[in-house]
Design a protein around this motif. Structure first.
Motif, PDB file in Angstrom:
ATOM      1  N   PRO A 450      28.844 -16.280 -18.511  1.00 23.91           N
ATOM      2  CA  PRO A 450      28.749 -17.731 -18.729  1.00 23.91           C
ATOM      3  C   PRO A 450      29.731 -18.251 -19.769  1.00 23.91           C
ATOM      4  O   PRO A 450      30.191 -17.526 -20.651  1.00 23.91           O
ATOM      5  CB  PRO A 450      27.307 -17.899 -19.229  1.00 23.91           C
ATOM      6  CG  PRO A 450      26.997 -16.614 -19.926  1.00 23.91           C
ATOM      7  CD  PRO A 450      27.709 -15.559 -19.132  1.00 23.91           C
ATOM      8  N   TRP A 451      30.050 -19.537 -19.657  1.00 31.50           N
ATOM      9  CA  TRP A 451      30.776 -20.243 -20.693  1.00 31.50           C
ATOM     10  C   TRP A 451      29.908 -20.354 -21.949  1.00 31.50           C
ATOM     11  O   TRP A 451      28.691 -20.518 -21.855  1.00 31.50           O
ATOM     12  CB  TRP A 451      31.132 -21.652 -20.242  1.00 31.50           C
ATOM     13  CG  TRP A 451      32.189 -21.777 -19.188  1.00 31.50           C
ATOM     14  CD1 TRP A 451      31.985 -21.890 -17.838  1.00 31.50           C
ATOM     15  CD2 TRP A 451      33.608 -21.868 -19.384  1.00 31.50           C
ATOM     16  NE1 TRP A 451      33.174 -22.030 -17.176  1.00 31.50           N
ATOM     17  CE2 TRP A 451      34.203 -22.027 -18.114  1.00 31.50           C
ATOM     18  CE3 TRP A 451      34.426 -21.829 -20.509  1.00 31.50           C
ATOM     19  CZ2 TRP A 451      35.570 -22.158 -17.931  1.00 31.50           C
ATOM     20  CZ3 TRP A 451      35.801 -21.964 -20.344  1.00 31.50           C
ATOM     21  CH2 TRP A 451      36.370 -22.115 -19.067  1.00 31.50           C
ATOM     22  N   VAL A 452      30.549 -20.324 -23.099  1.00 30.13           N
ATOM     23  CA  VAL A 452      29.852 -20.519 -24.375  1.00 30.13           C
ATOM     24  C   VAL A 452      30.657 -21.518 -25.198  1.00 30.13           C
ATOM     25  O   VAL A 452      31.879 -21.367 -25.356  1.00 30.13           O
ATOM     26  CB  VAL A 452      29.704 -19.193 -25.158  1.00 30.13           C
ATOM     27  CG1 VAL A 452      29.049 -19.447 -26.513  1.00 30.13           C
ATOM     28  CG2 VAL A 452      28.893 -18.187 -24.348  1.00 30.13           C
ATOM     29  N   GLY A 453      29.987 -22.549 -25.716  1.00 27.60           N
ATOM     30  CA  GLY A 453      30.660 -23.577 -26.495  1.00 27.60           C
ATOM     31  C   GLY A 453      30.437 -23.403 -27.987  1.00 27.60           C
ATOM     32  O   GLY A 453      29.364 -22.975 -28.426  1.00 27.60           O
ATOM     33  N   THR A 454      31.466 -23.716 -28.763  1.00 30.37           N
ATOM     34  CA  THR A 454      31.310 -23.705 -30.213  1.00 30.37           C
ATOM     35  C   THR A 454      30.566 -24.959 -30.655  1.00 30.37           C
ATOM     36  O   THR A 454      30.478 -25.943 -29.911  1.00 30.37           O
ATOM     37  CB  THR A 454      32.678 -23.670 -30.902  1.00 30.37           C
ATOM     38  OG1 THR A 454      33.410 -24.863 -30.549  1.00 30.37           O
ATOM     39  CG2 THR A 454      33.472 -22.458 -30.477  1.00 30.37           C
ATOM     40  N   SER A 455      30.039 -24.940 -31.845  1.00 26.61           N
ATOM     41  CA  SER A 455      29.400 -26.138 -32.398  1.00 26.61           C
ATOM     42  C   SER A 455      30.474 -27.167 -32.714  1.00 26.61           C
ATOM     43  O   SER A 455      31.586 -26.812 -33.150  1.00 26.61           O
ATOM     44  CB  SER A 455      28.625 -25.787 -33.669  1.00 26.61           C
ATOM     45  OG  SER A 455      27.588 -24.878 -33.388  1.00 26.61           O
ATOM     46  N   PRO A 456      30.200 -28.451 -32.494  1.00 24.99           N
ATOM     47  CA  PRO A 456      31.204 -29.488 -32.781  1.00 24.99           C
ATOM     48  C   PRO A 456      31.545 -29.531 -34.269  1.00 24.99           C
ATOM     49  O   PRO A 456      30.672 -29.355 -35.123  1.00 24.99           O
ATOM     50  CB  PRO A 456      30.512 -30.780 -32.343  1.00 24.99           C
ATOM     51  CG  PRO A 456      29.402 -30.354 -31.438  1.00 24.99           C
ATOM     52  CD  PRO A 456      28.965 -29.017 -31.927  1.00 24.99           C
ATOM     53  N   THR A 457      32.809 -29.739 -34.551  1.00 15.41           N
ATOM     54  CA  THR A 457      33.273 -29.899 -35.934  1.00 15.41           C
ATOM     55  C   THR A 457      34.163 -31.142 -36.001  1.00 15.41           C
ATOM     56  O   THR A 457      34.655 -31.642 -34.976  1.00 15.41           O
ATOM     57  CB  THR A 457      34.076 -28.678 -36.405  1.00 15.41           C
ATOM     58  OG1 THR A 457      35.210 -28.491 -35.543  1.00 15.41           O
ATOM     59  CG2 THR A 457      33.213 -27.428 -36.374  1.00 15.41           C
ATOM     60  N   LEU A 487      34.644 -20.890 -24.470  1.00 12.08           N
ATOM     61  CA  LEU A 487      35.242 -19.605 -24.122  1.00 12.08           C
ATOM     62  C   LEU A 487      34.257 -18.807 -23.265  1.00 12.08           C
ATOM     63  O   LEU A 487      33.102 -19.220 -23.089  1.00 12.08           O
ATOM     64  CB  LEU A 487      35.589 -18.814 -25.388  1.00 12.08           C
ATOM     65  CG  LEU A 487      36.523 -19.484 -26.397  1.00 12.08           C
ATOM     66  CD1 LEU A 487      36.513 -18.709 -27.711  1.00 12.08           C
ATOM     67  CD2 LEU A 487      37.937 -19.580 -25.832  1.00 12.08           C
ATOM     68  N   VAL A 488      34.736 -17.686 -22.754  1.00  7.85           N
ATOM     69  CA  VAL A 488      33.852 -16.707 -22.111  1.00  7.85           C
ATOM     70  C   VAL A 488      34.004 -15.441 -22.949  1.00  7.85           C
ATOM     71  O   VAL A 488      34.794 -14.537 -22.613  1.00  7.85           O
ATOM     72  CB  VAL A 488      34.235 -16.464 -20.637  1.00  7.85           C
ATOM     73  CG1 VAL A 488      33.210 -15.541 -19.971  1.00  7.85           C
ATOM     74  CG2 VAL A 488      34.333 -17.783 -19.887  1.00  7.85           C
ATOM     75  N   PRO A 489      33.294 -15.349 -24.072  1.00  6.61           N
ATOM     76  CA  PRO A 489      33.630 -14.353 -25.104  1.00  6.61           C
ATOM     77  C   PRO A 489      33.517 -12.903 -24.675  1.00  6.61           C
ATOM     78  O   PRO A 489      34.224 -12.054 -25.211  1.00  6.61           O
ATOM     79  CB  PRO A 489      32.639 -14.687 -26.231  1.00  6.61           C
ATOM     80  CG  PRO A 489      31.555 -15.472 -25.591  1.00  6.61           C
ATOM     81  CD  PRO A 489      32.167 -16.213 -24.460  1.00  6.61           C
ATOM     82  N   GLN A 490      32.668 -12.587 -23.720  1.00  7.21           N
ATOM     83  CA  GLN A 490      32.493 -11.187 -23.340  1.00  7.21           C
ATOM     84  C   GLN A 490      33.378 -10.762 -22.176  1.00  7.21           C
ATOM     85  O   GLN A 490      33.312  -9.614 -21.729  1.00  7.21           O
ATOM     86  CB  GLN A 490      31.017 -10.932 -22.994  1.00  7.21           C
ATOM     87  CG  GLN A 490      30.078 -11.124 -24.180  1.00  7.21           C
ATOM     88  CD  GLN A 490      28.628 -10.906 -23.783  1.00  7.21           C
ATOM     89  OE1 GLN A 490      28.227 -11.146 -22.654  1.00  7.21           O
ATOM     90  NE2 GLN A 490      27.828 -10.429 -24.724  1.00  7.21           N
ATOM     91  N   ALA A 491      34.212 -11.677 -21.695  1.00  7.23           N
ATOM     92  CA  ALA A 491      35.034 -11.371 -20.522  1.00  7.23           C
ATOM     93  C   ALA A 491      36.329 -10.672 -20.876  1.00  7.23           C
ATOM     94  O   ALA A 491      37.075 -10.271 -19.974  1.00  7.23           O
ATOM     95  CB  ALA A 491      35.333 -12.648 -19.751  1.00  7.23           C
ATOM     96  N   LYS A 492      36.657 -10.522 -22.170  1.00  7.64           N
ATOM     97  CA  LYS A 492      37.875  -9.834 -22.629  1.00  7.64           C
ATOM     98  C   LYS A 492      39.124 -10.450 -22.006  1.00  7.64           C
ATOM     99  O   LYS A 492      39.993  -9.761 -21.460  1.00  7.64           O
ATOM    100  CB  LYS A 492      37.802  -8.335 -22.308  1.00  7.64           C
ATOM    101  CG  LYS A 492      36.644  -7.623 -23.005  1.00  7.64           C
ATOM    102  CD  LYS A 492      36.612  -6.141 -22.653  1.00  7.64           C
ATOM    103  CE  LYS A 492      35.445  -5.457 -23.360  1.00  7.64           C
ATOM    104  NZ  LYS A 492      35.372  -4.004 -23.045  1.00  7.64           N
ATOM    105  N   LEU A 493      39.205 -11.786 -22.108  1.00  5.46           N
ATOM    106  CA  LEU A 493      40.353 -12.511 -21.588  1.00  5.46           C
ATOM    107  C   LEU A 493      41.409 -12.659 -22.677  1.00  5.46           C
ATOM    108  O   LEU A 493      41.114 -12.538 -23.868  1.00  5.46           O
ATOM    109  CB  LEU A 493      39.905 -13.892 -21.092  1.00  5.46           C
ATOM    110  CG  LEU A 493      38.902 -13.874 -19.927  1.00  5.46           C
ATOM    111  CD1 LEU A 493      38.378 -15.274 -19.653  1.00  5.46           C
ATOM    112  CD2 LEU A 493      39.553 -13.289 -18.670  1.00  5.46           C
ATOM    113  N   PRO A 494      42.659 -12.924 -22.299  1.00  7.59           N
ATOM    114  CA  PRO A 494      43.716 -13.134 -23.311  1.00  7.59           C
ATOM    115  C   PRO A 494      43.341 -14.238 -24.294  1.00  7.59           C
ATOM    116  O   PRO A 494      42.608 -15.175 -23.950  1.00  7.59           O
ATOM    117  CB  PRO A 494      44.934 -13.523 -22.459  1.00  7.59           C
ATOM    118  CG  PRO A 494      44.679 -12.888 -21.132  1.00  7.59           C
ATOM    119  CD  PRO A 494      43.194 -12.962 -20.919  1.00  7.59           C
ATOM    120  N   THR A 495      43.877 -14.136 -25.500  1.00  7.46           N
ATOM    121  CA  THR A 495      43.467 -15.044 -26.575  1.00  7.46           C
ATOM    122  C   THR A 495      43.843 -16.495 -26.304  1.00  7.46           C
ATOM    123  O   THR A 495      43.214 -17.401 -26.843  1.00  7.46           O
ATOM    124  CB  THR A 495      44.103 -14.602 -27.902  1.00  7.46           C
ATOM    125  OG1 THR A 495      45.532 -14.527 -27.730  1.00  7.46           O
ATOM    126  CG2 THR A 495      43.556 -13.252 -28.327  1.00  7.46           C
TER     127      THR A 495
END
Length: 612
Positions: A450-457, A487-495
């Motif tokens: 799944p997609w994961v969103g950061t907290s708004p800043t 991001l999809v943090p566990q998918a090991k995608l390029p930075t």
């Protein structure tokens, strides 16, 4: 002609049985006595009709039970000092059952009905009624610490302390029934007189109902004021949709599989549901599940569920309605995608329609309707195991039917006309109001996470900007701003992979318009300023009633063999501007149509922003 002797004999034969049933149903002796009295008063009032019934007791019993549930105080028997411990234990064990299970058990063992006969009274199919009876017997035996074959005798023993209870004489019941009949006749005559005097003008009386918790689980109660006719307010399974109303929602016949008050299991019936009840103080709830046979080609049947909650009043129900819709903007940690959101006009006081897809295997598409009529909120959710767009008109029509079946029930008010859907703003998310949510983002082919969103800043920098526009949301013309990245943090995608959104509120519409115009000019001149850049504008929607939208695809050659692509868009609604930027990689791409739909969602999300 009403025969007093016939009525008196009926009253003498049935009153103790009904007193025991009402007492077992509620544990409240005072409420049980009063309900028996009121049930027989109503029977004498209608004796010309009741006497012709094959079983007059079957006419009085539902009325008596309803009156008892309306009046009783929860766990009243705990304060009844004269009640023996074994009788308290019996009532405690009954209280552990769901409302449907308790009614099934008492109808079978105290009223002597088989499941084929009482299934209508509990609003279940015959198969479901038998299943609930088996569950009720087993659960009661466990909680009462007895063998299943002792359940009947244990319940009948509740009648022992009732033997000394004195109920009104039959003559008193008949006098009350006669007085009630005369009062109703007087009201009817007065109403006719008013109608004639008004030359056909319709006159209605709107009594104010005061709701309070007092019935067993799955039941709500209402009093309509001193002197008002006795009414019962509860969620009746008969008011839910039946098989004939939902048959057109699936290619194969939908059959009811269960009906209950949502106190069993997890209580989670629809995707993204955050808690058992949308209204934590809900007075009553009912859930009915339907399913089709398993499709051998797809392996998963079509399912349908209807949920109804009764709140204390319309204001509390409106809050529950908003909470229910909010679930579908908060599907964190799942692969759910909110495909479309509609407003429904002509379906109660307020209604909405959502289409949600679960991309986890097998791909499942949900069509969800949520509607409110008065203090009742109903949710209708259909799931189909495919990735095709659902047929919405039949579902919209069924939401209207669901509202119509509830609007005249206790707590209902506005009925349905001809429901019509129009595209609307998605439900606000629990955080990052006015910004994209994870549930808005498109499916990434080949990615099962799944997609994961950061907290708004605060947007001191703008990760959605490109080297062409350098859009800055921290200037003096911006009164407030926020940014977040997905991001999809566990998918090991390029930075470099990621999707970002930045939202800013400007001091005026003119300031926001100038900001967007500045981005447009920079994107148009980017190829002249950067010979390695290729810019294609594929969406240009000038300012209109819903706002404006601009979207580009940007490619930058970083070497002879390598090109980096960017999708970038800017939307504006009044003084608020949002910029969306996406950097794909080989393993995680979306197409132009998906990005354009996402940009339109970002514009729609601006409606969720709180006031300035």
């Amino acid at each position: 002609m009403r025969d007093p002797g016939q009525f008196d004999a009926f009253y003498a034969a049935a009153r103790q049985r009904l007193l025991l049933q009402a007492f077992a149903l509620t544990g409240d002796l005072a409420a049980a006595k009063r309900s028996v009295r009121d049930g027989f008063v109503a029977a004498w009032h209608h004796w010309h009709k009741v006497a012709r019934q094959e079983d007059p007791e079957a006419w009085v019993r539902p009325l008596t039970w309803q009156h008892a549930q309306r009046r009783h105080t929860a766990h009243f028997w705990h304060r009844e000092g004269s009640l023996a411990p074994e009788h308290r234990a019996t009532l405690d064990a009954l209280d552990e059952l769901t409302s449907v299970q308790r009614r099934a058990l008492l109808l079978h063992l105290l009223a002597g009905l088989e499941s084929d006969d009482f299934c209508h009274e509990v609003g279940l199919t015959q198969a479901s009624a038998r299943r609930q009876l088996r569950l009720a017997t087993a659960q009661f035996a466990i909680h009462r610490d007895i063998e299943p074959d002792e359940v009947g005798a244990t319940l009948l023993a509740l009648g022992d302390p009732l033997e000394a209870i004195r109920l009104p004489r039959a003559s008193i019941i008949r006098r009350s029934g006669t007085a009630r009949r005369r009062a109703h006749t007087s009201v009817a005559v007065a109403a006719v007189s008013v109608a004639v005097a008004g030359l056909g003008l319709a006159v209605s009386h709107d009594a104010t109902a005061v709701a309070s918790i007092g019935g067993p689980r799955g039941t709500a109660v209402v009093d309509t004021g001193p002197g008002a006719p006795t009414t019962t307010a509860h969620l009746d399974p008969a008011d839910l949709l039946g098989g004939s109303q939902v048959a057109h929602l699936a290619a194969q016949p939908l059959s009811e599989t269960s009906t209950g008050n949502n106190t069993d299991g997890t209580g989670l019936n629809v995707p993204c549901q955050a808690r058992r009840f949308a209204d934590p103080k809900a007075m009553a709830a009912l859930v009915r599940h339907f399913s089709t046979p398993v499709d051998p080609k797809k392996g998963k049947p079509t399912g349908l569920v209807q949920v109804v909650e009764r709140s204390a009043d319309a204001k509390a129900a409106a809050t529950a309605y908003d909470a229910t819709l909010g679930w579908f903007s908060d599907c964190a940690g799942t692969r759910m995608q909110l495909l479309a959101a509609y407003q429904l006009a002509g379906a109660g006081d307020e209604a909405a329609l959502l289409v949600v897809r679960d991309w986890a295997s097998p791909v499942t598409t949900w069509t969800i309707g949520v509607a409110r009529t008065g203090s009742l909120v109903t949710t209708l959710a259909r799931d189909v195991a495919d990735d095709h767009g659902p047929d919405l008109p039949p579902f919209v029509s069924t939401v209207g039917v669901a509202v119509d079946r509830l609007c005249t029930a206790d707590g209902g008010t506005t009925c349905a006309t001809t429901p019509r859907k129009t595209l609307g703003a998605p439900p606000p998310g629990p955080s990052a109001r006015g910004m994209l949510q994870a549930v808005d983002l498109p499916h990434l082919t080949g990615i099962s996470l799944p997609w994961v969103g950061t907290s708004p800043t605060k947007a001191t920098t703008n990760p959605a900007a490109t080297t062409c526009d350098h859009a800055d949301f921290s200037g003096s013309d911006v009164t407030s701003s926020q940014t977040r990245t997905f991001l999809v943090p566990q998918a090991k995608l390029p930075t470099q992979f990621g999707l970002s959104e930045t939202v800013g509120r400007f001091r005026s519409d003119a300031k926001a318009d100038a900001f967007v115009s500045g981005i447009e000019k920079k994107m148009k001149s980017c190829e002249d300023r950067n010979l390695t850049a290729t810019v294609e504008e594929f969406r240009h929607q000038p300012a209109g009633p819903l706002g404006e939208t601009h979207a580009w695809r940007l490619s930058i050659d970083v070497s002879d063999s390598r090109t980096i692509d960017f999708w970038v868009a800017v939307v504006r609604r009044g003084p608020v501007v949002a910029q969306v930027g996406f950097v794909p990689v080989d393993k995680a791409r979306i197409d132009q149509a998906d990005f354009q739909a996402l940009v339109e969602r970002a514009l729609a999300r601006l409606e969720n922003l709180p006031p300035a």
